[in-house]
Design a protein around this motif. Structure first.
Motif, mmCIF file in Angstrom:
data_model
loop_
_atom_site.group_PDB
_atom_site.id
_atom_site.type_symbol
_atom_site.label_atom_id
_atom_site.label_comp_id
_atom_site.label_asym_id
_atom_site.label_seq_id
_atom_site.Cartn_x
_atom_site.Cartn_y
_atom_site.Cartn_z
ATOM 1 N N ILE A 81 0.862 -1.187 0.000
ATOM 2 C CA ILE A 81 0.000 0.000 0.000
ATOM 3 C C ILE A 81 0.902 1.242 0.000
ATOM 4 N N THR A 82 0.741 2.078 -0.998
ATOM 5 C CA THR A 82 1.632 3.235 -1.075
ATOM 6 C C THR A 82 0.909 4.482 -1.600
ATOM 7 N N GLN A 83 1.648 5.596 -1.672
ATOM 8 C CA GLN A 83 1.048 6.887 -2.007
ATOM 9 C C GLN A 83 1.164 7.204 -3.497
ATOM 10 N N GLY A 84 0.127 7.812 -4.021
ATOM 11 C CA GLY A 84 0.245 8.439 -5.327
ATOM 12 C C GLY A 84 0.791 9.845 -5.162
ATOM 13 N N PHE A 85 1.073 10.503 -6.296
ATOM 14 C CA PHE A 85 1.264 11.962 -6.331
ATOM 15 C C PHE A 85 2.618 12.466 -5.812
ATOM 16 N N ILE A 86 3.323 11.684 -4.963
ATOM 17 C CA ILE A 86 4.513 12.257 -4.338
ATOM 18 C C ILE A 86 5.782 11.496 -4.712
ATOM 19 N N GLY A 87 6.907 12.179 -4.564
ATOM 20 C CA GLY A 87 8.204 11.569 -4.828
ATOM 21 C C GLY A 87 9.245 12.270 -3.973
ATOM 22 N N SER A 88 10.503 12.070 -4.332
ATOM 23 C CA SER A 88 11.558 12.664 -3.530
ATOM 24 C C SER A 88 12.728 13.066 -4.427
ATOM 25 N N THR A 89 13.394 14.148 -4.063
ATOM 26 C CA THR A 89 14.626 14.495 -4.774
ATOM 27 C C THR A 89 15.752 13.627 -4.218
ATOM 28 N N SER A 90 16.895 13.659 -4.882
ATOM 29 C CA SER A 90 18.003 12.850 -4.373
ATOM 30 C C SER A 90 18.507 13.393 -3.038
ATOM 31 N N GLU A 91 18.137 14.641 -2.693
ATOM 32 C CA GLU A 91 18.511 15.174 -1.373
ATOM 33 C C GLU A 91 17.424 14.912 -0.327
ATOM 34 N N ASN A 92 16.478 14.040 -0.667
ATOM 35 C CA ASN A 92 15.414 13.677 0.269
ATOM 36 C C ASN A 92 14.394 14.766 0.575
ATOM 37 N N PHE A 93 14.212 15.703 -0.339
ATOM 38 C CA PHE A 93 13.095 16.635 -0.181
ATOM 39 C C PHE A 93 11.891 16.069 -0.932
ATOM 40 N N THR A 94 10.729 16.239 -0.312
ATOM 41 C CA THR A 94 9.517 15.700 -0.933
ATOM 42 C C THR A 94 9.100 16.568 -2.118
#
Ligand code: ASP
Ligand code: MG
Length: 431
Positions: A184-197
């Motif tokens: 079960i996971t989220q749509g719509f979001i991701g992360s930069t390689s510096e861990n910012f959403t």
């Protein structure tokens, strides 16, 4: 390993009954490997957008708005779980991240702030769904998609870094499927390689499901919706619409490009590349196949109508009445790109260039300013863009009733027109 990808939108998890319905659907697939992508509950994303606005306006209302969101989630959790305490603890823990942001001065980059705050909607809904699915006894696990989907730092419209995302999927998602059946996971979001959403743009959860389908080599992707499938028009606008049982990837790309809201426009390409069939199907009638989008070649379609409301026509001419020539056009286009105004239709005559764009007043203003003294621009707002695929003369006549047609373009299979609705009209008859 055969994996299916399911996507449930905000409407399917708008209340406790919605979650129960999703649970019933997932139970039917309990023995299969399913990646479940979920959007924020109901209108949560809009509510979070208000939190961001308040925070940046420094009007003192942001925390109160966030509490409203917290409370609606808590009452849902209380309705859904016999023992809600742990789920509520998790919710509060997740919301702390937003409280921290609100405790600070607004970040200078609005879009960055937006993503840090708005992304919490999907984190909450997916946590609740994961807890609920577990309570039903389905072998399952919650996954933070930000450990998998990597993007650049174009906040609010992040671009996927495909190689890294594919590598992460192989290393982090596939092994989970050795342990459990549903992730079960989220749509719509991701992360930069510096861990910012980051977020992928409004309604981007479909796209997330397509990214996962691609990276997992899914056997099929399923978007569960509150409509029977892909329809020939918007059922809120037209009385008589019919469901299209089958659609080619190409047709689906065209329809979404012209503004059909049924699927996010970026969804089709990745699954087309791997020839993964996409089912758009009703969550209220899970035994229906809905619409199947696949590599069909020779289908014939009834007229399909797509309406994009809230358009503006920009009429651009040179101040010295010289012709609008190629070097002018190239400048106009680079400014349209710079201010992210999507060109929906255009026309040039000897001394003017007109373009139909989504009516986003602040971007249009900036664009006009950037055009400078060489050009004059007149804006015509409050328009609609109507696209009719596979038109016939009857439908055309019908669609033109009570409208002033400002622009019209007829291709062999598509008519597009920019129109102003004349007062006191009712749009009734349809295909
Ligand atoms: N929750 C996000 C939105 O409402 C993404 C989505 O629903 O697909 O835009
Ligand atoms: Mg949504």
């Amino acid at each position: 390993m055969l994996i299916k990808v399911f996507k449930f939108g905000g409407a399917s998890v708008r209340d406790a009954e919605g979650f129960r319905n999703v649970g019933t659907i997932l139970k039917k697939f309990a023995e299969e490997k399913i990646a479940v992508v979920v959007s924020a509950m109901g209108k949560t994303t809009n509510a979070l957008e208000e939190v961001v606005k308040s925070h940046h306006a420094r009007d003192g209302k942001a925390s109160g708005l966030l509490d409203g969101i917290r409370n609606s989630h808590i009452s849902l959790i209380s309705e859904l779980f016999a023992e809600p305490a742990d789920v509520i603890d998790d919710l509060n823990e997740t919301l702390v991240q937003v409280e921290w942001v609100l405790d600070e001065e607004p970040h200078e980059d609005y879009d960055y702030s937006y993503d840090q705050i708005v992304s919490v909607g999907e984190l909450l809904s997916s946590q609740i769904l994961a807890a609920y699915v577990k309570s039903l006894g389905i072998s399952s696990k919650w996954l933070d998609i930000r450990d998998v989907i990597l993007t650049d730092n174009t906040y609010r419209d992040a671009r996927i870094q495909w190689e890294a995302t594919q590598k992460n999927t192989k290393e982090k998602v596939l092994p989970l499927f050795e342990e459990v059946n549903h992730i079960i996971t989220q749509g719509f979001i991701g992360s930069t390689s510096e861990n910012f959403t980051t977020t992928l743009g409004r309604e981007g959860s479909d796209y997330t499901a397509a990214i996962l389908s691609y990276c997992l080599d899914a056997s099929s992707m399923h978007i569960w919706k509150d409509v029977p499938g892909v329809l020939t028009g918007d059922p809120r606008v037209f009385d008589e619409v019919i469901k299209l049982p089958r659609l080619s990837y190409k047709e689906a790309i065209e329809m979404t490009y012209y503004g059909a809201k049924v699927i996010h426009p970026k969804t089709i390409k990745p699954i087309q590349n791997k020839q993964i069939p996409l089912y758009v199907r009703p969550f209220l009638d899970p035994s229906s196949e809905g619409t199947v989008i696949s590599d069909e070649k020779e289908l014939s379609y009834p007229p399909v109508i797509v309406i994009e409301p809230d358009q503006a026509l920009l009429h651009i001419s040179t101040n010295d009445f010289s012709f609008v020539a190629e070097h002018h056009l190239s400048m106009i286009f680079s400014l349209l790109a710079k201010y992210r105004l999507k060109v929906n239709m255009m026309r040039n005559t000897a001394i003017s260039f007109s373009v139909c764009v989504n009516n986003i007043p602040d971007r249009i203003k900036k664009f006009e300013t950037a055009l400078g003294h060489e050009f004059k621009m007149v804006t015509d707002p409050d328009l609609e863009l109507i696209t009719i695929r596979h038109y016939n003369e009857d439908v055309l006549k019908d669609m033109k009733k009570n409208k002033l047609i400002l622009f019209e373009e007829k291709l062999s299979d598509t008519v597009q027109m920019v129109v102003r609705n004349l007062p006191k009209m009712k749009r009734k008859e349809m295909v």
